[in-house]
Motif scaffolding. Sequence first.
Motif, PDB file in Angstrom:
ATOM      1  N   THR A   1       0.832  -1.212   0.000  1.00 40.94           N
ATOM      2  CA  THR A   1       0.000   0.000   0.000  1.00 40.94           C
ATOM      3  C   THR A   1       0.859   1.251   0.000  1.00 40.94           C
ATOM      4  O   THR A   1       0.522   2.265  -0.641  1.00 40.94           O
ATOM      5  N   LYS A   2       1.964   1.217   0.725  1.00 48.04           N
ATOM      6  CA  LYS A   2       2.798   2.408   0.906  1.00 48.04           C
ATOM      7  C   LYS A   2       3.409   2.906  -0.405  1.00 48.04           C
ATOM      8  O   LYS A   2       3.859   4.055  -0.482  1.00 48.04           O
ATOM      9  N   LEU A   3       3.417   2.053  -1.419  1.00 50.89           N
ATOM     10  CA  LEU A   3       3.913   2.509  -2.723  1.00 50.89           C
ATOM     11  C   LEU A   3       2.964   3.545  -3.316  1.00 50.89           C
ATOM     12  O   LEU A   3       3.417   4.552  -3.891  1.00 50.89           O
ATOM     13  N   MET A   4       1.676   3.333  -3.167  1.00 45.88           N
ATOM     14  CA  MET A   4       0.712   4.344  -3.616  1.00 45.88           C
ATOM     15  C   MET A   4       0.775   5.575  -2.719  1.00 45.88           C
ATOM     16  O   MET A   4       0.684   6.717  -3.201  1.00 45.88           O
ATOM     17  N   THR A   5       0.945   5.364  -1.410  1.00 45.51           N
ATOM     18  CA  THR A   5       1.095   6.492  -0.490  1.00 45.51           C
ATOM     19  C   THR A   5       2.273   7.367  -0.914  1.00 45.51           C
ATOM     20  O   THR A   5       2.170   8.594  -0.998  1.00 45.51           O
ATOM     21  N   GLY A   6       3.390   6.733  -1.195  1.00 49.72           N
ATOM     22  CA  GLY A   6       4.575   7.468  -1.608  1.00 49.72           C
ATOM     23  C   GLY A   6       4.394   8.179  -2.938  1.00 49.72           C
ATOM     24  O   GLY A   6       4.863   9.309  -3.120  1.00 49.72           O
ATOM     25  N   LEU A   7       3.715   7.527  -3.872  1.00 50.44           N
ATOM     26  CA  LEU A   7       3.497   8.131  -5.190  1.00 50.44           C
ATOM     27  C   LEU A   7       2.678   9.411  -5.069  1.00 50.44           C
ATOM     28  O   LEU A   7       3.009  10.440  -5.685  1.00 50.44           O
ATOM     29  N   LEU A   8       1.624   9.371  -4.263  1.00 49.37           N
ATOM     30  CA  LEU A   8       0.786  10.566  -4.085  1.00 49.37           C
ATOM     31  C   LEU A   8       1.558  11.694  -3.408  1.00 49.37           C
ATOM     32  O   LEU A   8       1.455  12.862  -3.818  1.00 49.37           O
ATOM     33  N   ILE A   9       2.310  11.373  -2.364  1.00 51.27           N
ATOM     34  CA  ILE A   9       3.066  12.400  -1.650  1.00 51.27           C
ATOM     35  C   ILE A   9       4.104  13.034  -2.569  1.00 51.27           C
ATOM     36  O   ILE A   9       4.281  14.258  -2.591  1.00 51.27           O
ATOM     37  N   SER A  10       4.801  12.212  -3.347  1.00 57.56           N
ATOM     38  CA  SER A  10       5.817  12.738  -4.249  1.00 57.56           C
ATOM     39  C   SER A  10       5.209  13.614  -5.333  1.00 57.56           C
ATOM     40  O   SER A  10       5.724  14.701  -5.632  1.00 57.56           O
ATOM     41  N   GLN A  11       4.115  13.158  -5.920  1.00 58.06           N
ATOM     42  CA  GLN A  11       3.500  13.907  -7.010  1.00 58.06           C
ATOM     43  C   GLN A  11       2.765  15.152  -6.543  1.00 58.06           C
ATOM     44  O   GLN A  11       2.494  16.052  -7.335  1.00 58.06           O
ATOM     45  N   ALA A  12       2.452  15.222  -5.245  1.00 60.32           N
ATOM     46  CA  ALA A  12       1.764  16.412  -4.706  1.00 60.32           C
ATOM     47  C   ALA A  12       2.707  17.597  -4.586  1.00 60.32           C
ATOM     48  O   ALA A  12       2.247  18.734  -4.381  1.00 60.32           O
ATOM     49  N   LYS A  13       4.007  17.359  -4.701  1.00 58.64           N
ATOM     50  CA  LYS A  13       5.020  18.424  -4.627  1.00 58.64           C
ATOM     51  C   LYS A  13       4.912  19.214  -3.325  1.00 58.64           C
ATOM     52  O   LYS A  13       5.121  20.436  -3.304  1.00 58.64           O
ATOM     53  N   LEU A  14       4.608  18.521  -2.238  1.00 63.90           N
ATOM     54  CA  LEU A  14       4.569  19.169  -0.924  1.00 63.90           C
ATOM     55  C   LEU A  14       6.006  19.401  -0.447  1.00 63.90           C
ATOM     56  O   LEU A  14       6.918  18.668  -0.830  1.00 63.90           O
ATOM     57  N   PRO A  15       6.231  20.418   0.384  1.00 59.22           N
ATOM     58  CA  PRO A  15       7.599  20.686   0.868  1.00 59.22           C
ATOM     59  C   PRO A  15       8.150  19.521   1.674  1.00 59.22           C
ATOM     60  O   PRO A  15       7.572  19.145   2.701  1.00 59.22           O
ATOM     61  N   MET A  16       9.254  18.954   1.234  1.00 59.68           N
ATOM     62  CA  MET A  16       9.826  17.793   1.896  1.00 59.68           C
ATOM     63  C   MET A  16      10.554  18.147   3.189  1.00 59.68           C
ATOM     64  O   MET A  16      10.839  17.260   3.988  1.00 59.68           O
ATOM     65  N   ASP A  17      10.832  19.439   3.378  1.00 51.48           N
ATOM     66  CA  ASP A  17      11.509  19.850   4.614  1.00 51.48           C
ATOM     67  C   ASP A  17      10.534  20.301   5.699  1.00 51.48           C
ATOM     68  O   ASP A  17      10.945  20.713   6.781  1.00 51.48           O
ATOM     69  N   GLU A  18       9.249  20.181   5.421  1.00 53.59           N
ATOM     70  CA  GLU A  18       8.242  20.589   6.415  1.00 53.59           C
ATOM     71  C   GLU A  18       8.202  19.568   7.554  1.00 53.59           C
ATOM     72  O   GLU A  18       8.095  18.361   7.318  1.00 53.59           O
ATOM     73  N   PRO A  19       8.276  20.043   8.819  1.00 53.84           N
ATOM     74  CA  PRO A  19       8.250  19.102   9.950  1.00 53.84           C
ATOM     75  C   PRO A  19       6.852  18.509  10.158  1.00 53.84           C
ATOM     76  O   PRO A  19       5.846  19.202  10.047  1.00 53.84           O
ATOM     77  N   ILE A  20       6.826  17.224  10.470  1.00 55.07           N
ATOM     78  CA  ILE A  20       5.586  16.510  10.770  1.00 55.07           C
ATOM     79  C   ILE A  20       5.778  15.804  12.103  1.00 55.07           C
ATOM     80  O   ILE A  20       6.791  15.133  12.325  1.00 55.07           O
ATOM     81  N   THR A  21       4.799  15.946  12.990  1.00 53.73           N
ATOM     82  CA  THR A  21       4.887  15.348  14.326  1.00 53.73           C
ATOM     83  C   THR A  21       3.927  14.166  14.443  1.00 53.73           C
ATOM     84  O   THR A  21       2.759  14.258  14.057  1.00 53.73           O
ATOM     85  N   ILE A  22       4.443  13.054  14.955  1.00 52.27           N
ATOM     86  CA  ILE A  22       3.615  11.871  15.192  1.00 52.27           C
ATOM     87  C   ILE A  22       2.628  12.170  16.320  1.00 52.27           C
ATOM     88  O   ILE A  22       3.012  12.666  17.381  1.00 52.27           O
ATOM     89  N   THR A  23       1.352  11.878  16.092  1.00 49.59           N
ATOM     90  CA  THR A  23       0.314  12.082  17.096  1.00 49.59           C
ATOM     91  C   THR A  23      -0.315  10.737  17.466  1.00 49.59           C
ATOM     92  O   THR A  23      -0.019   9.696  16.856  1.00 49.59           O
ATOM     93  N   GLN A  24      -1.204  10.765  18.426  1.00 47.12           N
ATOM     94  CA  GLN A  24      -1.891   9.549  18.851  1.00 47.12           C
ATOM     95  C   GLN A  24      -2.709   8.961  17.704  1.00 47.12           C
ATOM     96  O   GLN A  24      -2.932   7.739  17.643  1.00 47.12           O
TER      97      GLN A  24
END
Length: 358
Positions: free
Chosen positions: A134-157
């Motif tokens: 599944t994560k291959l599709m997850t990765g494809l969408l994130i990459s193609q969305a051109k979101l900033p790769m240096d943006e911090p993301i925090t793990i939540t509950q």
Amino acid sequence: MHHRHRAAVTRFFQLLGFVVVSTALVVPIAHSGERSKAPAKKQQVSSANAKRAAPARKVATNTRAVRVTAKTAKVPTRVAFVPAKQSFGQMAGLHEVSDPLDLKSSVALVIDQDTHEVLLSKNDQAVLPIASLTKLMTGLLISQAKLPMDEPITITQDDVDTEKGSRSRLTVGSTLTRGEMLHLALMSSENRAAHALGRTYPGGLEAFVVQMNVKARLLGMTDTRYVEPTGLSSRNQSSARDLATLVNVAHGDPLLRELSTSPGYEVAVGPKTLQYNNTNGLVKNPTWDIGLQKTGYISEAGRCLVMQTQIAGRKLIMVFLDSAGKFSRLGDAERVRHWVESMPSLTAPLQARAGSNG
């Protein structure tokens, strides 16, 4: 008085004999896990039998229940065999289909990436859970969305797995960049990282899952359905043919190629540095030329693997689903590689056939 004393002693030994016989009958039954087929009157009881410890069973006494385990027993104990949960493929009888290479995967597909020639197929249209593929599709969408790769993301509950209760070294509150999360999701199949990527997608997790399914339809993946971005849910399902399509498209993304084939990666989480490794040991094997890969496993899916690789001058896409055994998916890939190398001018595809030794 003497007569009375003798009667009392006789009665005492009668009672004692009853206790010994009763105990001896209980212990061997608990030890073997099944009832003895011999009639009770023919059983030979000895004091040695009565002293045997029963494995991990509750034995009733006059005062309390005593639990004997492998740690507390004074003699070797038998550990009960608990069969693993069957995969969907096993329940559907897909492993009964044999193939010329004796693959351990119940579903397999090998395609020439350039000519689209099918070199090997086995239950390639079966729709099964795909786990972390599944994560291959997850990765494809994130990459193609051109979101900033240096943006911090925090793990939540919200990113904690409540589906399977899987563990993660990314504790709640851990912060990494989007690029680092993507790297861990593709390379080491980090579930919380993948979930956080979907959760922080524009519109949130629900919008992300919608886009996963939209993308699948646009690519012609008609057998595929996603309900979340990690693969922990068995409702994420696809076929080998659909997954070959996804691998072909994902291989065209330089970022996915780089991150999915990375042998290892270190990330700083607070004061700690965490070392992650690729879940596919073949990427460290110098005899393999792998351009893209992803592994997956949940009990419902079995062991899964997709790869783009070059063998004997041919660019191939390999899909293995529902492999029975921890390393068998890698063994299946090796079998295919040796077969292709031994017959570089393949003209006829290998077809699976119904049989009893799948």
